[in-house]
Design a protein around this motif. Structure first.
Motif, PDB file in Angstrom:
ATOM      1  N   LEU A 163      19.989 -32.601  67.277  1.00 53.96           N
ATOM      2  CA  LEU A 163      19.429 -31.948  66.099  1.00 53.96           C
ATOM      3  C   LEU A 163      17.921 -32.130  66.073  1.00 53.96           C
ATOM      4  O   LEU A 163      17.389 -33.082  66.642  1.00 53.96           O
ATOM      5  CB  LEU A 163      20.026 -32.526  64.808  1.00 53.96           C
ATOM      6  N   VAL A 164      17.254 -31.188  65.403  1.00 51.73           N
ATOM      7  CA  VAL A 164      15.838 -31.344  65.084  1.00 51.73           C
ATOM      8  C   VAL A 164      15.678 -31.057  63.603  1.00 51.73           C
ATOM      9  O   VAL A 164      16.471 -30.344  62.991  1.00 51.73           O
ATOM     10  CB  VAL A 164      14.943 -30.399  65.914  1.00 51.73           C
ATOM     11  N   GLU A 165      14.631 -31.634  63.034  1.00 54.87           N
ATOM     12  CA  GLU A 165      14.364 -31.454  61.607  1.00 54.87           C
ATOM     13  C   GLU A 165      12.929 -30.994  61.448  1.00 54.87           C
ATOM     14  O   GLU A 165      12.001 -31.598  61.983  1.00 54.87           O
ATOM     15  CB  GLU A 165      14.604 -32.751  60.852  1.00 54.87           C
ATOM     16  N   THR A 166      12.764 -29.892  60.747  1.00 55.12           N
ATOM     17  CA  THR A 166      11.431 -29.326  60.559  1.00 55.12           C
ATOM     18  C   THR A 166      11.168 -29.135  59.080  1.00 55.12           C
ATOM     19  O   THR A 166      12.087 -28.966  58.275  1.00 55.12           O
ATOM     20  CB  THR A 166      11.303 -27.978  61.277  1.00 55.12           C
ATOM     21  N   GLY A 167       9.903 -29.151  58.722  1.00 53.91           N
ATOM     22  CA  GLY A 167       9.507 -28.966  57.336  1.00 53.91           C
ATOM     23  C   GLY A 167       8.625 -27.746  57.189  1.00 53.91           C
ATOM     24  O   GLY A 167       8.224 -27.114  58.161  1.00 53.91           O
ATOM     25  N   THR A 168       8.350 -27.405  55.951  1.00 61.04           N
ATOM     26  CA  THR A 168       7.449 -26.295  55.652  1.00 61.04           C
ATOM     27  C   THR A 168       6.275 -26.826  54.861  1.00 61.04           C
ATOM     28  O   THR A 168       6.230 -28.002  54.464  1.00 61.04           O
ATOM     29  CB  THR A 168       8.174 -25.213  54.844  1.00 61.04           C
ATOM     30  N   VAL A 169       5.336 -25.967  54.628  1.00 63.95           N
ATOM     31  CA  VAL A 169       4.136 -26.386  53.895  1.00 63.95           C
ATOM     32  C   VAL A 169       4.510 -26.766  52.466  1.00 63.95           C
ATOM     33  O   VAL A 169       5.271 -26.069  51.788  1.00 63.95           O
ATOM     34  CB  VAL A 169       3.111 -25.237  53.888  1.00 63.95           C
ATOM     35  N   ALA A 170       3.947 -27.877  51.986  1.00 64.72           N
ATOM     36  CA  ALA A 170       4.252 -28.344  50.636  1.00 64.72           C
ATOM     37  C   ALA A 170       3.757 -27.354  49.593  1.00 64.72           C
ATOM     38  O   ALA A 170       2.750 -26.671  49.769  1.00 64.72           O
ATOM     39  CB  ALA A 170       3.610 -29.713  50.405  1.00 64.72           C
ATOM     40  N   THR A 171       4.466 -27.270  48.482  1.00 67.32           N
ATOM     41  CA  THR A 171       4.080 -26.370  47.395  1.00 67.32           C
ATOM     42  C   THR A 171       3.667 -27.213  46.197  1.00 67.32           C
ATOM     43  O   THR A 171       3.793 -28.447  46.187  1.00 67.32           O
ATOM     44  CB  THR A 171       5.259 -25.470  46.997  1.00 67.32           C
ATOM     45  N   GLU A 172       3.201 -26.531  45.140  1.00 63.83           N
ATOM     46  CA  GLU A 172       2.761 -27.256  43.955  1.00 63.83           C
ATOM     47  C   GLU A 172       3.917 -27.928  43.241  1.00 63.83           C
ATOM     48  O   GLU A 172       3.726 -28.806  42.419  1.00 63.83           O
ATOM     49  CB  GLU A 172       2.038 -26.302  43.004  1.00 63.83           C
ATOM     50  N   ARG A 173       5.141 -27.531  43.572  1.00 63.13           N
ATOM     51  CA  ARG A 173       6.314 -28.160  42.956  1.00 63.13           C
ATOM     52  C   ARG A 173       6.742 -29.400  43.734  1.00 63.13           C
ATOM     53  O   ARG A 173       7.734 -30.028  43.411  1.00 63.13           O
ATOM     54  CB  ARG A 173       7.470 -27.166  42.912  1.00 63.13           C
ATOM     55  N   GLY A 174       5.987 -29.747  44.772  1.00 67.46           N
ATOM     56  CA  GLY A 174       6.334 -30.922  45.558  1.00 67.46           C
ATOM     57  C   GLY A 174       6.767 -30.536  46.959  1.00 67.46           C
ATOM     58  O   GLY A 174       6.815 -29.357  47.308  1.00 67.46           O
TER      59      GLY A 174
END
Length: 392
Positions: free
Chosen positions: A53-64
């Protein structure tokens, strides 16, 4: 292996399967499995560390910070899939998510023997890995479909009718020093059945009947190929048809449905009538050209095959029957007579919901099934156990 480790491998397999099915966040996995978030985190981290498995994130938003997204690994993990026929080999490299990265078909002669044929496959796979930008170390599983009987538990070819020199050959042994990955070997019809199953979301209990030079059947229930005790399940070509005791079969018996209703049998009948029909492909050509004798013989073969399939329906109660192979391309001349025999011979309870159709994938069924089997094994408790132990 202890009971505790069995439970752990089952839990790891379940998590990997859920991610493969589209459950992509840790909180969703906890909800789906009933495990605590800590337990999910521990297992997911292990699958990530082992490269599944791999885990990726996205750009943080103003909601956290949004939740990280899980998916099957693709940058460092691929599978090799092989559909080996009497005169060709199709080899593909695919990522764990099902995307085919490279594929090629080459001519061969299966009667050249296992060492020559498998050496060619190894070279072909090496070229495709290079084309896809992956070293051999990224191969996590290899799956091979063969045109003959196979003891799937060991990958050993058993008395094949058309594979000279292969009897008793254990195919995985050839690859043992070449790839640190499990090598899965099965009959080509089982691969086709699994490939077709994967493209029919409404199917649960599927029979794939291949009608070409010979006749065979693959059985899939709930996504799992049923092979029987020794891998011989589905060998319907040698079921006896009453009234044909004078027809010899290459297996040594007489009256087998393969000797009476296969593409080779139809071609033999047409040759006796003076028509140019050496192979099953010639039967297809003659029917397409509108030859009345060829069409009549195909319909007669369909009726005989339909009687056998009716018995399978009564015994197995499938919800889907798929016809594949070269003769199945003559669906207008084949389906009606097979359906009529099934509905006439099997009980209404077994036939009222069964779908009898021709293949969706055609010649791609085998390579697609090989790919699915490789990934299926890799994400199974046994496959994950092999990865954790660092052995193929």
């Amino acid at each position: 292996m202890t009971a505790a480790s069995d439970r752990q491998l089952t839990a790891l397999s379940e998590l990997a399967g859920l991610v493969a099915g589209g459950v992509t966040r840790r909180a969703q996995l906890a909800t789906a499995t009933g495990l605590s978030r800590a337990a999910v985190a521990q297992r997911v981290d292990l699958l990530i560390a082992k490269g599944l498995l791999v885990e990726t994130g996205t750009v943080a938003t103003e909601r956290g910070r949004p939740p990280l997204t899980l998916r099957l690994a693709s940058a460092t993990a691929v599978v090799g899939a092989v559909d080996l026929g009497a005169t060709h080999s199709t080899v593909a490299v695919a990522d764990l998510g099902g995307t085919v990265l490279a594929e090629a078909t080459e001519d061969l002669d299966i009667n050249d023997g296992p060492e020559a044929v498998l050496t060619g496959l190894h070279k072909q796979l090496g070229r495709l890995l290079a084309d896809a930008g992956h070293p051999a170390e990224h191969v996590r599983a290899i799956s091979i479909g063969l045109p003959g009987p196979v003891e799937a538990s060991t990958g050993t070819v058993i008395r094949p009718p058309i594979m000279r020199g292969w009897d008793g050959y254990r195919v995985p042994s050839f690859f043992a020093d070449r790839y640190r990955a499990p090598v899965l070997v099965d009959n080509d019809v089982n691969m086709m059945a699994l490939g077709e199953y994967g493209h029919r979301p409404a199917a649960t209990h599927l029979l794939y009947v291949k009608v070409g030079t010979g006749i065979g059947c693959g059985i899939v229930s709930g996504g799992v190929v049923h092979r029987g005790a020794t891998g011989a399940a589905g060998d319907i070509g040698h079921i006896r048809l009453p009234g044909h005791d004078e027809v010899p079969c290459h297996c040594g018996n007489t009256g087998c449905v393969e000797a009476v209703a296969s593409g080779a049998a139809i071609a033999a009948t047409l040759r006796e009538a003076g028509l140019p029909a050496e192979h099953a492909a010639d039967v297809v050509r003659l029917v397409a050209a509108g030859d009345p004798l060829a069409r009549r013989q195909v319909r007669l073969a369909a009726q005989r095959l339909g009687d056998v399939i009716a018995s399978l329906v009564s015994f197995y109660n499938p919800d889907t029957i798929v016809l594949g192979g070269s003769i199945a391309s003559l669906h207008d001349d084949l389906l009606a007579d097979i359906r009529a025999a099934v509905y006439r011979r099997a009980l209404p309870l077994a036939t009222r919901t069964v779908a009898i159709e021709t293949t969706l994938l055609g010649r791609r069924a085998g390579i697609e099934g090989a790919r699915r089997l490789a990934v299926q094994h890799l994400l199974s408790p046994e496959g994950i156990g092999q990865i954790l132990a660092g052995r193929p």
